[in-house]
Write a protein that holds these residues in place. Structure first.
Motif: not given
Length: 339
Positions: A227-234
């Motif tokens: 989606r071209g979105v940086p991850p928020r959760w790890n």
């Protein structure tokens, strides 16, 4: 498919006679407890849960538990121990990539000072536990009913466990499985895209690369990249919490995709083994139970062409893990032939 139920076959299981030291060891936590026979079932007495990474070895976990039990006044300490542990015992060594340390059966016996120590697969133990718990503890996901044999037990946790509870000449038996290491099959264009990304990253894409706690994070990271979105959760807990709150559409999409894909995989295994019923356990199942019940899991579970109607007849349940590994270890020990 299966036509004999767990409670019918379970009546032939031998009764336990002595206290047992039991352990349930996964990639993250080790549960250790003293288990006593209680009629046709078992009671877990003094028990503890430890973080595996806090100890240098399995033997160190068992020794620490022994010391805590003695300090708590548990004088009658058993001389037999069954450890339900993730992996496959090959010779003297356990094969597993998710544990905090290597495990040697002989070294663990010596270092822990336990002569009668057995290692069995953790999901083999969970399958044995199915014979010893009331049906009321099972949460239905599909058709309501009992647990007709064979019972397919499947569980995403730190890895992906699987086992089959079967009728073997009138007695219950368990067939362990390493289905978690088999190749992941995609059923939609999006899943194919995810598999391609994981293949570029890992080479062989095993089922547990998606159907596990770490796999859930792999799936989320793949969706973010697509989606071209940086991850928020790890971490899996963060991701599930974000989906529960409903304020992160990508987290919700990830959990929905996970549940549907897991349903497709469970349906494939149910067909492969001609299961009479299916049970989901594992550490991740409890956290996702609300999402598993929202429909995508069962929709993909039964989406098997000409055999869809047969899968709709199967009872499918979810089950909280808890102390089941300890009870299952004791049930396995009770079922072993005695001299």
């Amino acid at each position: 498919m299966g036509n004999r139920a767990v409670d019918e076959a379970g009546a032939t299981a031998p009764a336990a006679t002595t206290r047992l030291l039991a352990a349930d060891v996964g990639g993250t936590y080790a549960r250790v407890g003293l288990v006593d026979p209680d009629g046709s079932g078992f009671t877990v007495g003094f028990h503890r849960r430890y973080e595996c990474a806090a100890f240098p070895s399995l033997a160190a976990v068992l020794r620490h538990f022994h010391d805590e039990a003695v300090e708590a006044g548990e004088a009658a300490f058993p001389d037999a121990c069954v450890v339900a542990i993730a992996g496959v015992l090959q010779g003297d060594h356990l094969l597993n990539g998710n544990l905090a340390w290597p495990v040697s059966l002989s070294a663990t016996r010596g270092d822990a000072g336990i002569g009668h120590l057995h290692l069995i697969n953790d999901f083999e133990a969970l399958a044995w536990a199915l014979t010893r718990i009331p049906l009321a503890q099972f949460q239905p996901l599909g058709a309501a009913g009992g647990l007709p044999l064979p019972v397919l037990l499947l569980g995403p946790g730190t890895g992906l466990g699987a086992a089959l509870l079967v009728d073997q000449n009138g007695r219950l038996a368990v067939q362990p499985s390493e289905a978690g290491q088999a190749a992941l099959a995609a059923g939609t264009p999006l899943e194919l895209d995810v598999v391609r990304m994981l293949q570029a990253r890992f080479g062989h894409v095993a089922n547990e690369r998606v159907f596990s706690g770490p796999g859930l994070v792999n799936l989320y990271q793949s969706l973010c990249a697509l989606r071209g979105v940086p991850p928020r959760w790890n971490a899996p807990a963060e991701l599930v919490a974000a989906a529960d709150h409903g304020d992160d559409p990508l987290a919700v999409e990830c959990i929905t995709l996970f549940c549907g894909w897991l349903g497709s995989f469970a349906g494939d295994l149910a067909l492969a083994f001609r299961a009479g019923s299916v049970c989901l356990a594992g550490g991740l199942t409890g956290h996702l139970q609300r999402h598993l019940g929202q429909g995508d899991f069962m929709r993909r579970f039964v989406d098997k062409g000409v055999l869809s109607d047969s899968l709709r007849q199967l009872s499918v349940h979810a089950l909280e893990h808890g102390d089941l590994g300890l009870i299952g270890a004791a049930a396995w020990h009770a079922a072993q032939p005695r001299d």
